[in-house]
Design a protein around this motif. Structure first.
Motif, PDB file in Angstrom:
ATOM      1  N   SER A  15       7.948  -1.030  15.437  1.00 23.02           N
ATOM      2  CA  SER A  15       7.898  -0.468  14.079  1.00 23.02           C
ATOM      3  C   SER A  15       6.806   0.592  13.928  1.00 23.02           C
ATOM      4  CB  SER A  15       7.661  -1.581  13.057  1.00 23.02           C
ATOM      5  OG  SER A  15       6.353  -2.115  13.199  1.00 23.02           O
ATOM      6  N   LEU A  16       6.015   0.792  14.975  1.00 24.26           N
ATOM      7  CA  LEU A  16       4.904   1.742  14.858  1.00 24.26           C
ATOM      8  C   LEU A  16       5.372   3.180  14.639  1.00 24.26           C
ATOM      9  CD1 LEU A  16       2.269   0.405  17.434  1.00 24.26           C
ATOM     10  CD2 LEU A  16       2.604  -0.173  15.019  1.00 24.26           C
ATOM     11  N   PRO A  17       6.450   3.657  15.311  1.00 28.65           N
ATOM     12  CA  PRO A  17       6.888   5.039  15.020  1.00 28.65           C
ATOM     13  C   PRO A  17       7.241   5.259  13.550  1.00 28.65           C
ATOM     14  CG  PRO A  17       7.874   4.270  17.064  1.00 28.65           C
ATOM     15  CD  PRO A  17       7.194   3.085  16.450  1.00 28.65           C
ATOM     16  N   SER A  18       7.870   4.259  12.910  1.00 32.26           N
ATOM     17  CA  SER A  18       8.201   4.435  11.492  1.00 32.26           C
ATOM     18  C   SER A  18       6.928   4.404  10.639  1.00 32.26           C
ATOM     19  CB  SER A  18       9.176   3.355  11.039  1.00 32.26           C
ATOM     20  OG  SER A  18       8.595   2.063  11.173  1.00 32.26           O
ATOM     21  N   LEU A  19       5.922   3.613  11.048  1.00 33.03           N
ATOM     22  CA  LEU A  19       4.643   3.621  10.339  1.00 33.03           C
ATOM     23  C   LEU A  19       3.992   5.003  10.455  1.00 33.03           C
ATOM     24  CD1 LEU A  19       2.243   2.247   8.888  1.00 33.03           C
ATOM     25  CD2 LEU A  19       1.434   1.487  11.142  1.00 33.03           C
ATOM     26  N   THR A  33       0.838  -1.204   0.000  1.00 30.95           N
ATOM     27  CA  THR A  33       0.000   0.000   0.000  1.00 30.95           C
ATOM     28  C   THR A  33       0.871   1.250   0.000  1.00 30.95           C
ATOM     29  OG1 THR A  33      -0.167  -0.191   2.422  1.00 30.95           O
ATOM     30  CG2 THR A  33      -2.012  -1.046   1.124  1.00 30.95           C
ATOM     31  N   HIS A  34       1.959   1.227   0.765  1.00 30.24           N
ATOM     32  CA  HIS A  34       2.873   2.374   0.766  1.00 30.24           C
ATOM     33  C   HIS A  34       3.506   2.557  -0.612  1.00 30.24           C
ATOM     34  CE1 HIS A  34       2.469   2.346   5.129  1.00 30.24           C
ATOM     35  NE2 HIS A  34       3.102   3.518   5.153  1.00 30.24           N
ATOM     36  N   LEU A  70      -3.213  -4.348  13.202  1.00 32.10           N
ATOM     37  CA  LEU A  70      -1.993  -3.704  13.679  1.00 32.10           C
ATOM     38  C   LEU A  70      -1.081  -4.697  14.386  1.00 32.10           C
ATOM     39  CD1 LEU A  70      -0.863  -0.826  13.500  1.00 32.10           C
ATOM     40  CD2 LEU A  70      -1.689  -0.422  15.817  1.00 32.10           C
ATOM     41  N   GLU A  71      -1.654  -5.767  14.918  1.00 33.80           N
ATOM     42  CA  GLU A  71      -0.840  -6.761  15.624  1.00 33.80           C
ATOM     43  C   GLU A  71       0.056  -7.557  14.679  1.00 33.80           C
ATOM     44  OE1 GLU A  71      -3.010  -9.222  18.275  1.00 33.80           O
ATOM     45  OE2 GLU A  71      -3.992  -7.556  19.298  1.00 33.80           O
ATOM     46  N   GLN A  72      -0.144  -7.390  13.365  1.00 39.35           N
ATOM     47  CA  GLN A  72       0.757  -8.055  12.416  1.00 39.35           C
ATOM     48  C   GLN A  72       2.144  -7.412  12.424  1.00 39.35           C
ATOM     49  OE1 GLN A  72      -1.216  -7.869   8.610  1.00 39.35           O
ATOM     50  NE2 GLN A  72      -2.572  -9.604   9.044  1.00 39.35           N
ATOM     51  N   LEU A  73       2.250  -6.181  12.966  1.00 34.57           N
ATOM     52  CA  LEU A  73       3.527  -5.458  12.972  1.00 34.57           C
ATOM     53  C   LEU A  73       4.172  -5.529  14.351  1.00 34.57           C
ATOM     54  CD1 LEU A  73       2.553  -2.197  11.028  1.00 34.57           C
ATOM     55  CD2 LEU A  73       3.659  -4.253  10.113  1.00 34.57           C
ATOM     56  N   PRO A  74       5.489  -5.575  14.401  1.00 36.91           N
ATOM     57  CA  PRO A  74       6.175  -5.464  15.694  1.00 36.91           C
ATOM     58  C   PRO A  74       5.874  -4.093  16.317  1.00 36.91           C
ATOM     59  CG  PRO A  74       7.682  -6.178  13.961  1.00 36.91           C
ATOM     60  CD  PRO A  74       6.434  -5.753  13.280  1.00 36.91           C
ATOM     61  N   VAL A  93      -7.742   9.313   8.438  1.00 36.67           N
ATOM     62  CA  VAL A  93      -8.359   8.246   9.244  1.00 36.67           C
ATOM     63  C   VAL A  93      -7.284   7.262   9.698  1.00 36.67           C
ATOM     64  CG1 VAL A  93     -10.014   6.353   9.242  1.00 36.67           C
ATOM     65  CG2 VAL A  93     -10.592   8.506   8.110  1.00 36.67           C
ATOM     66  N   CYS A  94      -6.358   6.932   8.785  1.00 38.06           N
ATOM     67  CA  CYS A  94      -5.238   6.042   9.151  1.00 38.06           C
ATOM     68  C   CYS A  94      -4.474   6.611  10.337  1.00 38.06           C
ATOM     69  CB  CYS A  94      -4.276   5.888   7.964  1.00 38.06           C
ATOM     70  SG  CYS A  94      -4.925   4.944   6.579  1.00 38.06           S
ATOM     71  N   LEU A  95      -4.126   7.880  10.245  1.00 37.97           N
ATOM     72  CA  LEU A  95      -3.319   8.506  11.296  1.00 37.97           C
ATOM     73  C   LEU A  95      -4.091   8.580  12.606  1.00 37.97           C
ATOM     74  CD1 LEU A  95      -0.510   9.752  11.635  1.00 37.97           C
ATOM     75  CD2 LEU A  95      -1.517  11.988  11.136  1.00 37.97           C
ATOM     76  N   ALA A  96      -5.381   8.890  12.533  1.00 37.09           N
ATOM     77  CA  ALA A  96      -6.197   8.960  13.748  1.00 37.09           C
ATOM     78  C   ALA A  96      -6.287   7.597  14.425  1.00 37.09           C
ATOM     79  CB  ALA A  96      -7.593   9.481  13.403  1.00 37.09           C
ATOM     80  N   ASN A  97      -6.527   6.532  13.640  1.00 35.20           N
ATOM     81  CA  ASN A  97      -6.617   5.197  14.231  1.00 35.20           C
ATOM     82  C   ASN A  97      -5.284   4.730  14.809  1.00 35.20           C
ATOM     83  OD1 ASN A  97      -9.342   4.295  13.992  1.00 35.20           O
ATOM     84  ND2 ASN A  97      -9.076   4.176  11.784  1.00 35.20           N
ATOM     85  N   LEU A  98      -4.203   5.121  14.153  1.00 31.59           N
ATOM     86  CA  LEU A  98      -2.894   4.785  14.703  1.00 31.59           C
ATOM     87  C   LEU A  98      -2.662   5.541  16.005  1.00 31.59           C
ATOM     88  CD1 LEU A  98      -0.229   3.278  14.390  1.00 31.59           C
ATOM     89  CD2 LEU A  98       0.645   5.223  13.064  1.00 31.59           C
ATOM     90  N   ALA A  99      -3.058   6.806  16.049  1.00 27.78           N
ATOM     91  CA  ALA A  99      -2.896   7.604  17.272  1.00 27.78           C
ATOM     92  C   ALA A  99      -3.667   6.989  18.437  1.00 27.78           C
ATOM     93  CB  ALA A  99      -3.374   9.037  17.016  1.00 27.78           C
ATOM     94  N   ILE A 100      -4.841   6.436  18.150  1.00 34.95           N
ATOM     95  CA  ILE A 100      -5.637   5.825  19.217  1.00 34.95           C
ATOM     96  C   ILE A 100      -4.930   4.601  19.786  1.00 34.95           C
ATOM     97  CG2 ILE A 100      -7.823   4.672  19.743  1.00 34.95           C
ATOM     98  CD1 ILE A 100      -9.052   6.369  17.432  1.00 34.95           C
ATOM     99  N   GLN A 101      -4.349   3.779  18.923  1.00 33.86           N
ATOM    100  CA  GLN A 101      -3.762   2.516  19.361  1.00 33.86           C
ATOM    101  C   GLN A 101      -2.311   2.649  19.808  1.00 33.86           C
ATOM    102  OE1 GLN A 101      -5.223  -1.060  16.948  1.00 33.86           O
ATOM    103  NE2 GLN A 101      -5.530   0.606  15.483  1.00 33.86           N
TER     104      GLN A 101
END
Length: 975
Positions: free
Chosen positions: A84-88, A48-49, A77-81, A112-120
């Protein structure tokens, strides 16, 4: 494209191209399956990137990539270590910088991607600061969009894999703690320029944050001025209206918001001159927006209006003005809820003074509504083409008229029914005096002005008491003399139909009305004929006592019109005459029943003879229609006869039973005929109850042989009525009869099991539904016999096979049966009927130990496959509306055998396809389930399993190669 090919993007782009092209259905299906699997795969993170970063990727593909990335962050999101979330996060911010100017759909998905990432991403603290600094001061719309989306995504947090405590804390971090900062930021932005102060994105953002920012803070800031001023700008008007209405809804708690309301009210009222301005200019969207503002203010402050009627009168007058000036009738519907809620509160005794002060408003509202009820004038010479051939517009207008009729009912509650009817009467009188002399059978001038008050009378009919003695005795003689115009005749007949209960108490008005309605059967318009049939039904129902001496006369009329009516009108007129027959003396019931029904049976047999050789379905459907007419007679002719006397209606039913049996035997492949025969038999039982006992042996034999020969569930549906009526303990039913009925039920159950052995469940959805609904009643009335019977074990096996279906009705019936069945393994069995497990003395139904033990033994034998079927259904195949009932079965299983069910559950999860459950997820689930089971908290177990299956269902699809060890086995029965 070379780089895209090398990155493995070509299959994705090719599938997207297929979905958008005019390809064959099979190709599109393959492309859809491929894209769906791709979206759930781990490789989707990088691809996707790549799609979003490539300058050569088309906008449609980038939107797909952004949407896929949103789903990955939300669910996978649990598929990623974790590290690695800060780089995402950084990569999404980089993408947002690239798309900050658009295209907007892609930018929105990335926000929406960024908001959902911020929540988790719980460790990310300075969310707003980092987003703002990265995007920069030149990305105003992008920052506003992210700010708008963030509260919306947080409040939808049930989709996020966080605990309740984590979600609560994260809500505080992201919203509550940031609300003052966001308010300051929005004020600064609004003050930055005139363009910013009217930016629609600003008002969308304010609306979103009003969940956290108190409305008072917005109203007391520069932002409120910006909102009001934006109402004068075309580009920002809609967003400003939405924002202002959100603020108004936030002030519904009027006692807490009284100071804010006093600030808002003058600003809202200052918009009133715009009503006339935009009504005259014809700007519909602006006019609708203004109407919405006034209506929302009225709904929010309805209690304040009732308390302070003088202070808020200007608001109510503004709403009335919005209604009155709406020439296109597109905005008036926005006010309907206000008028209803206002009526509800001012009709309380507490606000009697307010009701008196507003009677003039509601009086004017009646005038406005009746005027809006008028059909439009045709643009051309064709008087019948009122909507320029637009059928959809015509249907919308008809529906809209009924909504306006509801407002008229509200007015009746405020200013009395007599006053409202009087207004309609005055308009009818006015039309007669003005245009009546000009009217003829070929031309009726301005008929719309007469039809509208007639419709209003019809709409208000439900509000009129049979004791009304002022208007109706003046207006009804006028109605029966209206000109012969299709829409006038239709509306007049329909209006008379609403006042039949009044006519029943004023018999001197019956004959002219009945003659007028009967004349309608000869009208050239099908609509008028249908209206006449409906009206006759109501006259027969309400005026049966007045018409009981006209049975012979009406029979001639019935015979003369019956064959010329459509089926629905045949049913309505039949119900009317059946009600009149029911008012006869008991000594006349048999003869009159026979007088009316024998010709119907003669017609039916004639069409049945045709149907045996006919190539089309017409004669068979006609037979079914006549059967329906017989059923209506049976439903309505219910003479009261003591148990010691012969029931004359049953006497006639005994005569026609062989005819119905012959019809059923000769049309075993015609579902409409069989369903109507069974419906007639069912209503014989429901109407005459235990008086039907003389017919019972033959009836039971016909139900049994009919089911075995036709394999149609309608025979089980009819069986259910017999089971209910002659159950053990029923009044006037001896023990031997009740026992015979149970054996009859077992005979039907065995026949069902043989059918299930011969055919797969997919071929029997209706039969399965009817059988398990029958079983629910069998459990209520015969559980002590059924649950210890050998047949019950086979029924439980059949229910497991039924759970492989995907249709909702049979699944729900099966799940309800299973839950009721399993509850008999506890001390307090429940029931899927209205008695809720209580007997007639309001005490919990007893459940003998031997019954509980029998249920537990059956569950021990089949509990594991039952768990497998329920869990696989919840994870793969059950419709969403079945999931609650399915989880209820799991709950009851845990209540009956908690330890064994835990073991079966663990084994079922272990059989799921490899890779479909996250690492450690199954162990965490079973550990938590074990703790809750030990504590007896089975309802928490239910919630855990609901959450697990919902998450699993989102992430996985049923494998094409099947479910392996979880695949259902075919039901077999050799009894």
């Amino acid at each position: 494209m070379a780089s895209e090919n090398s990155d493995g993007l070509e299959p994705i782009l090719s599938a997207l191209s297929t979905m958008q092209a005019n390809a064959e259905r099979s190709q599109k299906s393959q492309a859809h399956d491929y894209l769906e699997k791709f979206q759930k795969s781990p490789e989707a993170w990088t691809k996707t990137h790549a799609l979003l970063s490539s300058p050569k990727t088309a906008a449609e593909a980038k939107l797909f990539a952004a949407t896929t990335l949103k789903g990955k962050i939300t669910y996978d999101l649990e598929q990623l270590p974790r590290d690695s979330l800060p780089s995402l996060r950084d990569s999404i911010l980089t993408l947002l910088v690239s798309f900050r100017e658009g295209p907007r759909p892609i930018r929105t998905q990335l926000c929406v991607c960024l908001a959902n990432l911020a929540i988790q991403m719980l460790e990310w603290k300075d969310v707003l600061g980092q987003v703002g600094s990265t995007l920069g001061s030149g990305a105003g719309d992008c920052i506003l969009e992210f700010l708008r989306i963030l509260p919306e995504e947080v409040t939808e947090g049930r989709k996020i894999h966080l605990t309740e405590e984590e979600l609560t804390n994260r809500t505080k971090d992201l919203l509550e703690d940031n609300a003052p900062q966001v308010l300051t930021l929005l004020i600064q932005y609004a003050r930055s320029s005139a363009t910013a102060a009217t930016n629609p994105r600003l008002f969308e953002c304010i609306s979103s944050w009003l969940r956290e920012i108190p409305a008072a803070d917005v109203v007391n800031s520069f932002l409120f001025d910006a909102i009001i001023n934006a109402l004068s700008e075309e580009g920002s008007f809609e967003a400003a209206v939405d924002c202002l209405c959100t603020i108004l809804r936030d002030t519904r708690e009027v006692d807490e918001s009284i100071d804010v309301i006093r600030l808002i009210y003058p600003r809202v009222l200052s918009l009133r001159p715009k009503i006339a301005e935009f009504a005259d200019s014809g700007d519909l969207e602006i006019y609708k927006g203004l109407t919405r503002i006034f209506a929302e203010a009225g709904e929010a402050w309805v209690v304040m209006i009732a308390r302070f009627p003088s202070d808020f009168r200007g608001l109510v007058e503004s709403i009335l003005e919005c209604c009155g000036r709406d020439q296109d009738r597109d905005a008036v519907a926005l006010t309907f809820l206000f008028w209803y809620e206002f009526k509800q509160i001012i009709t309380l005794d507490k606000y009697k003074e307010t009701r008196l002060q507003y009677q003039d408003i509601f009086s004017k509202l009646v005038d406005v509504m009746i005027k809006h009820l008028e059909y439009p004038r045709p643009n051309g010479a064709d008087e019948t083409d009122l909507f320029d051939g637009d059928r959809e517009q015509e249907e919308k207008f008809r529906e809209f008229r009924h909504q306006m009729g509801d407002v008229l009912k509200d007015c009746c509650d405020v200013i009395t029914v007599t006053d409202c009817l009087g207004k309609a009467f005055e308009l009818i009188q006015k039309w007669i005096s003005t245009y009546g002399p000009q009217a003829s059978n070929s031309f009726v001038p301005h008929w719309q002005e007469l039809e509208a008050p007639l419709f209003s009378m019809r709409a208000m009919g439900r509000m009129v008491s049979p004791e009304e003695n002022v208007v109706l005795r003046q207006v009804i003689p006028l109605i029966v003399q209206i000109p012969d115009h299709e829409k006038l005749q239709f509306q007049a007949i329909m209006a008379l139909a609403r006042y039949t209960d009044w006519t029943a108490q004023h018999p001197e008005f019956l004959r002219p009305q009945l003659n007028f309605v009967i004349a309608g059967f000869g009208h050239s318009s099908k609509e008028v004929v249908r209206a006449a049939a409906l009206a006759f039904k109501f006259f027969g129902t309400d005026c049966r006592k007045l018409l009981e001496n006209n049975v012979t006369e009406l029979h001639s009329f019935y015979e003369s019109v019956l064959d010329n009516l459509p089926p629905i009108s045949q049913e309505e007129i039949t119900e009317g005459v059946a009600c009149i027959i029911s008012a006869q003396e008991i000594s006349k019931t048999y003869a009159t029943f026979k007088l009316y029904c024998d010709p119907v049976i003669k017609r039916m047999m004639s069409r049945a003879n045709e149907a045996r050789t006919a190539q089309d379905d017409g004669p068979r459907l006609a037979v079914a229609d006549y059967l329906q007419l017989l059923t209506i007679f049976v439903q309505n002719i219910q003479p009261y006869v003591s148990p010691q006397e012969e029931n004359p209606a049953v006497k006639y039913c005994q005569e026609i039973l062989p005819v119905l049996s012959a019809i059923a035997e000769n049309f075993t492949n015609s579902i409409p005929i069989l369903e109507r025969v069974c419906r007639c038999w069912r209503y014989m039982v429901l109407s005459y109850r235990t008086a039907i006992l003389p017919l019972l042996p033959n009836l039971a034999q016909q139900l049994a042989s009919g089911f075995e020969n036709s394999r149609q569930g309608c025979f089980l549906w009819a069986t259910d009525s017999v089971l209910r009526e002659f159950a053990e303990g029923a009044e006037f039913v001896d023990a031997s009869t009740s026992q015979a009925i149970y054996h009859f039920f077992e005979q039907q159950a065995l026949a069902f099991l043989r059918i299930m052995n011969d055919l797969p469940p997919e071929d029997l959805p209706d039969v399965i539904e009817d059988f398990f609904r029958l079983l629910i009643d069998a459990l209520i009335y015969y559980h002590q016999q059924l649950l210890v019977s050998p047949v019950c074990q086979h029924i439980l096996s059949a229910s497991l096979s039924a759970l492989t279906l995907q249709q909702e009705p049979p699944l729900i019936a099966t799940l309800h049966f299973l839950r009721d069945f399993l509850s008999y393994g506890t001390d307090h069995p429940n029931s899927s009927t209205f008695d809720n497990g209580y007997d007639s003395h309001e005490t919990p139904r007893s459940n003998p130990p031997q019954v509980q033990q029998a249920v537990k033994q059956m569950v021990v034998g089949q509990g594991e496959p039952l768990i497998q079927r329920i869990m696989t259904g919840m994870m793969f195949s059950f419709p969403r509306d079945c999931l609650q009932d399915a989880s209820g079965v799991l709950l009851t299983l845990f209540e009956v055998l908690p330890q064994e069910t835990t073991v079966w559950l663990k084994g079922t999860i272990g059989m799921l396809p490899a890779g479909s459950v996250r690492a450690g997820e199954a162990d965490r689930l079973m550990n938590t389930v074990g703790v809750k089971v030990q504590g007896g908290d089975f309802r928490k177990v239910r919630v855990l399993l609901q959450d697990f299956t919902t998450s699993y269902r989102r992430r996985n699809v049923a494998p094409r190669e099947g479910l392996g060890r979880l695949e259902a086995t075919r039901f077999r029965f050799s009894g």
